[in-house]
Design a protein around this motif. Structure first.
Motif, PDB file in Angstrom:
ATOM      1  N   LEU A  15     -79.074  13.121 -51.898  1.00 54.51           N
ATOM      2  CA  LEU A  15     -79.060  13.048 -53.413  1.00 54.51           C
ATOM      3  C   LEU A  15     -79.372  11.894 -54.224  1.00 54.51           C
ATOM      4  O   LEU A  15     -80.091  12.294 -55.240  1.00 54.51           O
ATOM      5  CB  LEU A  15     -77.540  13.307 -53.600  1.00 54.51           C
ATOM      6  N   PHE A  16     -79.080  10.830 -53.580  1.00 55.06           N
ATOM      7  CA  PHE A  16     -79.625   9.500 -54.076  1.00 55.06           C
ATOM      8  C   PHE A  16     -81.302   9.682 -54.536  1.00 55.06           C
ATOM      9  O   PHE A  16     -81.588   9.190 -55.370  1.00 55.06           O
ATOM     10  CB  PHE A  16     -79.160   8.350 -53.389  1.00 55.06           C
ATOM     11  N   ALA A  17     -82.098   9.884 -53.316  1.00 52.47           N
ATOM     12  CA  ALA A  17     -83.478   9.692 -53.491  1.00 52.47           C
ATOM     13  C   ALA A  17     -83.798  10.952 -54.449  1.00 52.47           C
ATOM     14  O   ALA A  17     -84.737  10.442 -55.384  1.00 52.47           O
ATOM     15  CB  ALA A  17     -84.024  10.055 -52.373  1.00 52.47           C
ATOM     16  N   LEU A  18     -83.334  12.243 -54.641  1.00 50.49           N
ATOM     17  CA  LEU A  18     -83.688  13.263 -55.411  1.00 50.49           C
ATOM     18  C   LEU A  18     -83.225  13.000 -56.721  1.00 50.49           C
ATOM     19  O   LEU A  18     -84.331  13.178 -57.844  1.00 50.49           O
ATOM     20  CB  LEU A  18     -83.193  14.564 -55.163  1.00 50.49           C
ATOM     21  N   LEU A  19     -82.049  12.483 -56.894  1.00 50.87           N
ATOM     22  CA  LEU A  19     -81.621  12.393 -58.366  1.00 50.87           C
ATOM     23  C   LEU A  19     -82.342  10.955 -58.990  1.00 50.87           C
ATOM     24  O   LEU A  19     -82.750  10.962 -60.274  1.00 50.87           O
ATOM     25  CB  LEU A  19     -80.128  12.037 -58.510  1.00 50.87           C
ATOM     26  N   SER A  20     -82.686   9.941 -58.192  1.00 54.27           N
ATOM     27  CA  SER A  20     -83.560   8.875 -58.492  1.00 54.27           C
ATOM     28  C   SER A  20     -85.084   9.022 -59.015  1.00 54.27           C
ATOM     29  O   SER A  20     -85.318   8.582 -60.047  1.00 54.27           O
ATOM     30  CB  SER A  20     -83.699   7.605 -57.481  1.00 54.27           C
ATOM     31  N   GLN A  59     -75.961   7.161 -58.895  1.00 51.92           N
ATOM     32  CA  GLN A  59     -75.496   6.016 -58.579  1.00 51.92           C
ATOM     33  C   GLN A  59     -74.107   6.055 -57.863  1.00 51.92           C
ATOM     34  O   GLN A  59     -73.821   5.135 -56.869  1.00 51.92           O
ATOM     35  CB  GLN A  59     -75.393   4.908 -59.713  1.00 51.92           C
ATOM     36  N   LEU A  60     -73.677   7.182 -58.133  1.00 51.78           N
ATOM     37  CA  LEU A  60     -72.184   7.479 -57.144  1.00 51.78           C
ATOM     38  C   LEU A  60     -72.741   7.688 -55.783  1.00 51.78           C
ATOM     39  O   LEU A  60     -72.233   7.362 -54.878  1.00 51.78           O
ATOM     40  CB  LEU A  60     -71.579   8.850 -57.755  1.00 51.78           C
ATOM     41  N   ALA A  61     -73.890   8.596 -55.851  1.00 48.04           N
ATOM     42  CA  ALA A  61     -74.440   8.801 -54.473  1.00 48.04           C
ATOM     43  C   ALA A  61     -75.000   7.522 -53.582  1.00 48.04           C
ATOM     44  O   ALA A  61     -74.804   7.291 -52.569  1.00 48.04           O
ATOM     45  CB  ALA A  61     -75.652   9.787 -54.461  1.00 48.04           C
ATOM     46  N   CYS A  62     -75.498   6.805 -54.500  1.00 48.80           N
ATOM     47  CA  CYS A  62     -75.894   5.359 -53.786  1.00 48.80           C
ATOM     48  C   CYS A  62     -74.903   4.629 -53.490  1.00 48.80           C
ATOM     49  O   CYS A  62     -75.003   4.023 -52.216  1.00 48.80           O
ATOM     50  CB  CYS A  62     -76.671   4.405 -54.894  1.00 48.80           C
ATOM     51  N   ILE A  63     -73.579   4.664 -53.888  1.00 45.86           N
ATOM     52  CA  ILE A  63     -72.698   3.748 -53.539  1.00 45.86           C
ATOM     53  C   ILE A  63     -72.159   4.344 -52.069  1.00 45.86           C
ATOM     54  O   ILE A  63     -71.852   3.679 -51.326  1.00 45.86           O
ATOM     55  CB  ILE A  63     -71.422   3.790 -54.535  1.00 45.86           C
ATOM     56  N   ILE A  64     -71.940   5.531 -51.992  1.00 50.43           N
ATOM     57  CA  ILE A  64     -71.487   6.296 -50.784  1.00 50.43           C
ATOM     58  C   ILE A  64     -72.416   6.195 -49.695  1.00 50.43           C
ATOM     59  O   ILE A  64     -72.059   5.770 -48.523  1.00 50.43           O
ATOM     60  CB  ILE A  64     -71.246   7.622 -51.385  1.00 50.43           C
ATOM     61  N   ALA A  65     -73.813   6.435 -50.092  1.00 51.81           N
ATOM     62  CA  ALA A  65     -74.800   6.086 -49.164  1.00 51.81           C
ATOM     63  C   ALA A  65     -75.038   5.160 -48.305  1.00 51.81           C
ATOM     64  O   ALA A  65     -74.910   4.968 -47.025  1.00 51.81           O
ATOM     65  CB  ALA A  65     -76.223   6.719 -49.678  1.00 51.81           C
ATOM     66  N   HIS A  95     -75.433  -0.466 -62.363  1.00 50.78           N
ATOM     67  CA  HIS A  95     -76.361   0.667 -62.600  1.00 50.78           C
ATOM     68  C   HIS A  95     -75.587   1.784 -63.478  1.00 50.78           C
ATOM     69  O   HIS A  95     -75.895   2.440 -64.308  1.00 50.78           O
ATOM     70  CB  HIS A  95     -77.325   1.034 -61.861  1.00 50.78           C
ATOM     71  N   ALA A  96     -74.561   2.181 -62.890  1.00 48.22           N
ATOM     72  CA  ALA A  96     -73.797   3.049 -63.497  1.00 48.22           C
ATOM     73  C   ALA A  96     -72.958   2.603 -64.919  1.00 48.22           C
ATOM     74  O   ALA A  96     -73.031   3.437 -65.656  1.00 48.22           O
ATOM     75  CB  ALA A  96     -72.458   3.417 -62.649  1.00 48.22           C
ATOM     76  N   MET A 132     -75.988  -5.435 -66.054  1.00 46.02           N
ATOM     77  CA  MET A 132     -77.358  -5.075 -65.805  1.00 46.02           C
ATOM     78  C   MET A 132     -78.023  -6.033 -64.826  1.00 46.02           C
ATOM     79  O   MET A 132     -78.526  -5.832 -63.791  1.00 46.02           O
ATOM     80  CB  MET A 132     -77.944  -5.137 -67.305  1.00 46.02           C
ATOM     81  N   MET A 133     -77.643  -7.316 -64.982  1.00 49.53           N
ATOM     82  CA  MET A 133     -77.829  -8.478 -63.866  1.00 49.53           C
ATOM     83  C   MET A 133     -77.236  -8.008 -62.406  1.00 49.53           C
ATOM     84  O   MET A 133     -78.152  -8.181 -61.348  1.00 49.53           O
ATOM     85  CB  MET A 133     -77.479  -9.673 -64.210  1.00 49.53           C
ATOM     86  N   VAL A 134     -76.165  -7.776 -62.345  1.00 51.42           N
ATOM     87  CA  VAL A 134     -75.546  -7.223 -60.990  1.00 51.42           C
ATOM     88  C   VAL A 134     -76.431  -6.027 -60.710  1.00 51.42           C
ATOM     89  O   VAL A 134     -76.613  -5.836 -59.176  1.00 51.42           O
ATOM     90  CB  VAL A 134     -74.081  -6.940 -61.095  1.00 51.42           C
ATOM     91  N   GLY A 135     -76.566  -4.890 -61.443  1.00 49.55           N
ATOM     92  CA  GLY A 135     -77.277  -3.882 -61.058  1.00 49.55           C
ATOM     93  C   GLY A 135     -78.581  -4.171 -60.398  1.00 49.55           C
ATOM     94  O   GLY A 135     -78.787  -3.599 -59.460  1.00 49.55           O
ATOM     95  N   LEU A 136     -79.392  -5.139 -61.200  1.00 50.61           N
ATOM     96  CA  LEU A 136     -80.888  -5.408 -60.434  1.00 50.61           C
ATOM     97  C   LEU A 136     -80.747  -6.470 -59.338  1.00 50.61           C
ATOM     98  O   LEU A 136     -81.239  -5.988 -58.480  1.00 50.61           O
ATOM     99  CB  LEU A 136     -81.451  -6.073 -61.830  1.00 50.61           C
ATOM    100  N   ILE A 137     -80.004  -7.517 -59.463  1.00 49.32           N
ATOM    101  CA  ILE A 137     -80.061  -8.242 -58.371  1.00 49.32           C
ATOM    102  C   ILE A 137     -79.246  -7.914 -56.991  1.00 49.32           C
ATOM    103  O   ILE A 137     -79.676  -7.969 -55.782  1.00 49.32           O
ATOM    104  CB  ILE A 137     -79.266  -9.599 -58.631  1.00 49.32           C
TER     105      ILE A 137
END
Length: 221
Positions: A15-20, A59-65, A95-96, A132-137
């Motif tokens: 899901l993370f890959a497809l939604l991204s 981002q929800l999928a990212c956290i779980i994955a 990012h969320a 935004m910085m936390v999301g990137l870094i």
């Protein structure tokens, strides 16, 4: 990690890959001029709404994955997996929060002329900047550490770690030089996530190397 958890992590990776891929392709470009940015969103219409929804869900999928990937790689590289997983989860959270700001811009795009000044304030809103910085870094460093952890694990497919590292370089460095990097990074992310899914579903748990064995509480008399 039991079978049900592996399936959950594998599904989250897909899901993370497809939604991204969806939000990367559909999200309207940002412009230095807030008015132009709102016009771009208004012109995009329904695709902009799909993009921001995909961004939030990804981002929800990212956290779980990647919390699951970190747990899977923990026996091989406890420190790398723990730090990398934590940073990636924080990156997903950052990012969320950013996706919430994007939703606000979607509402403002209903009347760009009236809301341009507010959109400009949102772009430089001080409480938003740390997220935004936390999301990137967090995302960059977290995925790099998890990619290295996968390399050290020796888990199959062996190319997964290098592909994940290549994704980070192309997405966060190459995209500054050419638009084609966005498409290449999407393919690399799909490949890295596919490799992780194969490894997880194969059911073979990465084994600790001699230097990374987790100390046992059991002593031999």
């Amino acid at each position: 990690m039991n079978k049900k958890l592996r399936l959950l992590v594998a599904a989250s990776l897909v899901l993370f890959a497809l939604l991204s891929a969806v939000w990367t392709l559909l999200l309207p470009d940002h412009f230095a001029d807030p008015h132009d940015g709102l016009l771009a969103i208004a012109d995009a219409g329904g695709t902009a709404r799909i993009a921001v929804l995909a961004l939030s869900l990804s981002q929800l999928a990212c956290i779980i994955a990647f919390a699951g990937v970190a747990a899977w790689l923990y026996p091989t590289s406890p420190k790398l997996a723990t730090i990398g997983g934590t940073l990636t989860v924080l990156g997903g959270f950052g990012h969320a929060v950013f996706s919430g700001a994007e939703m606000a811009r979607q509402v403002m795009a209903v009347d760009p002329d009236v809301n341009a000044s507010v959109a400009g304030q949102l772009q430089s809103f001080p409480p938003l900047m740390p997220f935004m910085m936390v999301g990137l870094i967090g995302t960059v460093l977290g995925l790099v550490l998890l990619g290295i952890a996968h390399l050290r694990s020796g888990a199959a497919p062996r190319w997964t770690g290098p592909v994940l590292l290549a994704f980070v370089v192309v997405e966060f460095v190459g995209s500054n030089f050419t638009q084609w990097a966005t498409y290449l990074s999407g393919l690399l992310l799909l490949g890295a996530c596919a490799g992780l899914v194969v490894g997880l579903l194969h059911g073979t748990r990465p084994m600790p190397t001699r230097g990374d064995r987790v100390p046992s509480n059991v002593t031999v008399g």
